[in-house]
Write a protein that holds these residues in place. Sequence first.
Motif, mmCIF file in Angstrom:
data_model
loop_
_atom_site.group_PDB
_atom_site.id
_atom_site.type_symbol
_atom_site.label_atom_id
_atom_site.label_comp_id
_atom_site.label_asym_id
_atom_site.label_seq_id
_atom_site.Cartn_x
_atom_site.Cartn_y
_atom_site.Cartn_z
ATOM 1 N N ARG A 154 33.829 79.463 19.407
ATOM 2 C CA ARG A 154 34.072 79.837 18.014
ATOM 3 C C ARG A 154 33.430 81.187 17.689
ATOM 4 N NH1 ARG A 154 32.434 76.379 12.570
ATOM 5 N NH2 ARG A 154 33.800 77.533 11.153
ATOM 6 N N VAL A 155 32.223 81.389 18.216
ATOM 7 C CA VAL A 155 31.504 82.639 17.966
ATOM 8 C C VAL A 155 32.218 83.824 18.614
ATOM 9 C CG1 VAL A 155 29.386 83.903 18.519
ATOM 10 C CG2 VAL A 155 29.239 81.570 17.639
ATOM 11 N N ARG A 156 32.672 83.633 19.861
ATOM 12 C CA ARG A 156 33.296 84.734 20.610
ATOM 13 C C ARG A 156 34.798 84.865 20.364
ATOM 14 N NH1 ARG A 156 28.703 86.365 20.458
ATOM 15 N NH2 ARG A 156 27.210 85.995 22.146
ATOM 16 N N GLY A 157 35.424 83.850 19.739
ATOM 17 C CA GLY A 157 36.844 83.952 19.427
ATOM 18 C C GLY A 157 37.748 83.853 20.630
ATOM 19 N N THR A 158 37.294 83.163 21.674
ATOM 20 C CA THR A 158 38.094 82.992 22.879
ATOM 21 C C THR A 158 37.689 81.704 23.582
ATOM 22 O OG1 THR A 158 38.688 83.965 25.024
ATOM 23 C CG2 THR A 158 36.465 84.363 24.243
ATOM 24 N N ALA A 159 38.629 81.120 24.326
ATOM 25 C CA ALA A 159 38.310 79.913 25.092
ATOM 26 C C ALA A 159 37.619 80.244 26.411
ATOM 27 C CB ALA A 159 39.594 79.122 25.370
ATOM 28 N N ALA A 177 38.178 93.157 20.533
ATOM 29 C CA ALA A 177 37.869 92.539 21.817
ATOM 30 C C ALA A 177 36.785 93.325 22.525
ATOM 31 C CB ALA A 177 39.127 92.484 22.675
ATOM 32 N N PHE A 178 35.968 92.615 23.324
ATOM 33 C CA PHE A 178 34.943 93.293 24.104
ATOM 34 C C PHE A 178 34.700 92.527 25.384
ATOM 35 C CE2 PHE A 178 32.623 90.143 21.665
ATOM 36 C CZ PHE A 178 31.767 89.617 22.596
ATOM 37 N N THR A 179 34.179 93.212 26.375
ATOM 38 C CA THR A 179 33.646 92.580 27.580
ATOM 39 C C THR A 179 32.310 93.200 27.845
ATOM 40 O OG1 THR A 179 34.651 94.205 29.057
ATOM 41 C CG2 THR A 179 35.919 92.194 28.603
ATOM 42 N N SER A 180 31.354 92.369 28.254
ATOM 43 C CA SER A 180 30.017 92.848 28.550
ATOM 44 C C SER A 180 29.712 92.578 29.988
ATOM 45 C CB SER A 180 28.987 92.136 27.656
ATOM 46 O OG SER A 180 29.195 92.470 26.318
ATOM 47 N N GLU A 181 29.225 93.596 30.665
ATOM 48 C CA GLU A 181 28.950 93.452 32.072
ATOM 49 C C GLU A 181 27.464 93.382 32.303
ATOM 50 O OE1 GLU A 181 30.832 96.519 34.284
ATOM 51 O OE2 GLU A 181 32.843 95.955 33.660
ATOM 52 N N GLY A 182 27.075 92.578 33.246
ATOM 53 C CA GLY A 182 25.678 92.457 33.596
ATOM 54 C C GLY A 182 25.525 91.417 34.661
ATOM 55 N N GLY A 183 24.753 91.748 35.680
ATOM 56 C CA GLY A 183 24.498 90.799 36.719
ATOM 57 C C GLY A 183 25.742 90.355 37.441
ATOM 58 N N GLY A 184 26.779 91.188 37.455
ATOM 59 C CA GLY A 184 28.005 90.849 38.168
ATOM 60 C C GLY A 184 28.930 89.954 37.377
ATOM 61 N N GLN A 185 28.577 89.643 36.111
ATOM 62 C CA GLN A 185 29.400 88.752 35.298
ATOM 63 C C GLN A 185 30.031 89.529 34.159
ATOM 64 O OE1 GLN A 185 30.096 85.702 35.928
ATOM 65 N NE2 GLN A 185 28.563 85.032 37.393
ATOM 66 N N ASN A 186 31.208 89.080 33.700
ATOM 67 C CA ASN A 186 31.861 89.647 32.532
ATOM 68 C C ASN A 186 31.836 88.610 31.414
ATOM 69 O OD1 ASN A 186 32.516 92.066 33.761
ATOM 70 N ND2 ASN A 186 34.440 91.267 34.587
ATOM 71 N N TYR A 187 31.455 89.035 30.221
ATOM 72 C CA TYR A 187 31.513 88.173 29.046
ATOM 73 C C TYR A 187 32.738 88.598 28.242
ATOM 74 C CZ TYR A 187 26.611 86.744 29.741
ATOM 75 O OH TYR A 187 25.436 86.239 30.227
ATOM 76 N N ASN A 188 33.577 87.635 27.902
ATOM 77 C CA ASN A 188 34.758 87.918 27.110
ATOM 78 C C ASN A 188 34.519 87.519 25.667
ATOM 79 O OD1 ASN A 188 36.378 88.707 29.410
ATOM 80 N ND2 ASN A 188 36.395 86.539 29.971
ATOM 81 N N GLY A 189 35.250 88.152 24.755
ATOM 82 C CA GLY A 189 35.116 87.761 23.368
ATOM 83 C C GLY A 189 35.688 88.776 22.411
ATOM 84 N N LYS A 190 35.641 88.426 21.124
ATOM 85 C CA LYS A 190 36.117 89.285 20.054
ATOM 86 C C LYS A 190 35.044 89.378 18.969
ATOM 87 C CE LYS A 190 40.922 87.745 20.665
ATOM 88 N NZ LYS A 190 42.059 87.055 20.022
ATOM 89 N N MET A 191 35.147 90.435 18.202
ATOM 90 C CA MET A 191 34.288 90.568 17.034
ATOM 91 C C MET A 191 34.904 89.723 15.917
ATOM 92 S SD MET A 191 31.554 92.245 15.905
ATOM 93 C CE MET A 191 31.451 93.859 16.650
ATOM 94 N N THR A 192 34.540 88.465 15.844
ATOM 95 C CA THR A 192 35.204 87.527 14.947
ATOM 96 C C THR A 192 34.605 87.547 13.547
ATOM 97 O OG1 THR A 192 33.706 85.719 15.520
ATOM 98 C CG2 THR A 192 35.642 86.015 16.911
#
Length: 512
Positions: A246-251, A6-21
């Motif tokens: 599908r790419v990030r492995g999360t809804a 799992a990872f989250t990426s921060e930038g511009g006040g936003q969080n990106y959620n996802g997994k290394m799928t």
Amino acid sequence: MAVGLAFTSEGGGQNYNGKMTPFVVLSCIVAATGGLISGYDLGISGGVTSMEPFLKKFFPEVYKNMREDTNVSNYCKFNSQLLTTFTSSSFIAGLIASLFASKVTRALGRKASILVGGVAFLAGSALGGAAFNVYMLILGRVLLGVGIGFSNQSVPLYLSEMAPPKHRGAFNIGFQVCTAIGVLGANLLNYGTQKIKGGWGWRISLSMAAAPASILTLGALILPDTPNSIIQRSNGHEKAKKMLQRVRGTADVQAELDDLIRASVVSRTVKHPFQTIIQRKYRPQLVMAILIPFFQQLTGINVISFYAPVLFRTIKLSESTSLLMSAVVTGGVSTIATITSMILTDKLGRKVLFLVGGILMFVSQVMIGSITAAELGDHGGISEGYAYLVLALVCVYIAGFASSWGPLGWLVPSEIFPLEIRSAGQSITVAVRFSFVFLVVQSFLAMLCHLKAGIFFFFGGWEVVMTVFVHFFLPETKNVPIEQMDKVWREHWFWKRIVGDVVEEIEIEQAL
């Protein structure tokens, strides 16, 4: 169900959620095989141009100088414009192809451009292996260049768009790892084929380019397109969302999708991206698109990659030994160093690797030039001890390049462009790279003949310039989401003076 890190990426006040799928890993591995054709071409062209049967058939004047004319300087035995045209013709073709590739990549997607590259390289391998005159040989090289032009334009973009932001560097450097593997495989094949009795081993070397081309072509048929490309080419937000999930492995991909939609809206307003990219607000990206590939070619890497066997023949190693040494140096060391860069680039950052690599290359170039100037005259050779010292220094040089300007010269340009000019920006990067590859390769043997050992000091001087440039003018881009990359320029001590005023003007207009 997709599983992974799992990872989250921060930038511009936003969080990106996802997994290394597994899905994104496999997709990026398949796309990265585009590096195999580039690496194979690099390794094969240098190897076959040192094979005596190949030279005797297509370049008899060079063969005569090497075997019979003892009055010709060590530095001038391979000085033939026809020989360098054989090598460099693929790069002028790649330059032109990369500009057409921009339109294909933007209109039809990254996948379509990768497929065109694989097919063209496949055709070039068939023509080169069957060549019976120098014209067929050069035409085959042109087709190889078209394949490289399309794949180099599209593969780095594909990798940067598909990869999770936190691991984008490692995924993108996979392209360069495949390039290094291609070089290693080509040189080892050259070492084996030059031993074939009858002198036709070079045909196997040239025709076996079909192997990496087939891998890329078949792989491209099953690749998914990137969410960025899907949303750029249509209004299919739902389709892009499903691919992103599908790419990030999360809804939960809404934050990243919103950034893609905003970038797509801006992208559709741009009808002429090559005219748009010269606007002031894109000035930093344009400068990097030109200077990074320009500097990459002035590291002197093509002295080693294309002509390592020639260099080793120059210092009086046998044909067989020179090919084996070339395989070890340009293949094995490069592969290990590139994998090291893949591991470190998202931890230490791009700038640290650029600076360390620049210093290693400068020191090794100066030492090689000094030894060559002191020990190798126009005739005769150098002692075995000095020959192996040169080999060790070449290993240091290759390690410096393969951990810095080799992979990062592809990574940084592919991640800094906003969506609306991304295809155009990558095409400019590839076109500049091919332009200077062509100029360096076409002029190298003449430069070697006239500058002699001074050629190493020439490239060493450029390594000082490019290292200083990176230190002062390249912002760090690690872990920054690709659609929020514009903030690194607004925060940089120099570039904010250029883009800051433009951003303020846009904000005022939007407020009104």
